[in-house]
Design a protein around this motif. Sequence first.
Motif: not given
Length: 365
Positions: A142, A157, A160, A188, A192
Amino acid sequence: METGDTQEVLRLTGGLTGGSDGHTEYRARFLAARAHDLDGDIAKADEVFHEHELVGQFGFAPVWMPEEERNHTVLMRMAALRRRGRYKEAFEGITGLWSALRAEHPTGTHLGPWPRVAIEAARLQLLTGKVIESRATADQVVRVLGEAGLPRHHLARDAVAVEAEGELVLAWSERKARPQEWQLATKKVAGALRESVEWYGENNPLTLDLQVLHGLTLHNNSRPGDALEVLTDAERRIHAQLGPRHPLAMRVRLYIGLATANKGDWAAARKIYEDLLPRHVEVLGRQHPEAQLTRFQLGVCLLKAHELDRARTLIDEAAPVLVAQHGAWQQWASMARVAQGLLRLPSPLLRLASTIESLTRKTGG
């Protein structure tokens, strides 16, 4: 392949898988298998490439390939093993490549194979119980892609998503002692998911994967009604976009079973698992950890119905596979180990069933 247009990949490679020179046919079959894997058709991918005689002749890292292409082939083979539930084998297979790239780029780079290998390593670290290492690897991906101005790149992504799932795994293990970790995990995953919806849309495969993970978060947080709402919507979208036989469609069905049991409707959960198990085995194979997780959950439902012998048979088969692939302390492997041990104690069945139910629902109380 990079844009996910699997049908066009299959069209372009179709004429090259017979009668071409061996090297061209090998490359065509390799690409076709990747397309089939993305479509969730593991059996077809195996037929086209992974179990084809051409691979028996050349192996999975042909010496005639340039080094960069050969490394890419190895990487994709490890991803294929991961999809087949062979997590430990895949992790061992990628370790050499990942170690070499880390030595060459200790702070990471967005160029070349580094980000692809890093995110596959992070996935496999998470699946084999190396959660702290997985989170660190995903964090690095990331950071590196963000510093390169690529925060929306699909690999960023993906990283993530791995971070979010890692937080969820850590929160499950620490829930009673550190409730703040649970809240962090919930936020989290939800964050996301929101970003993925905004950037890629509701029906993007990564968004759908995160929606399923969000549903699991709600289940583990003792919110089965909310979990069922999220998971049922995800299932509808997955069926429309990927089809009912895609592995993600089966995963969401498994989690719908978990949330249904969490609401106390064990009979309905049992029906879900009994319907899902043969399809899971057919598509992913009997030894796949997700198929064995379905087997374990069915065993818990049977235990609740006082069908002790069949429950023991199912749980005894599932527990060793889950432990071998995930490690002994992963959420489901830990539950299965405890259940397997409790089934051998001379305790009253009602107390045993209540203990298993408590572990499955994970109320934390």
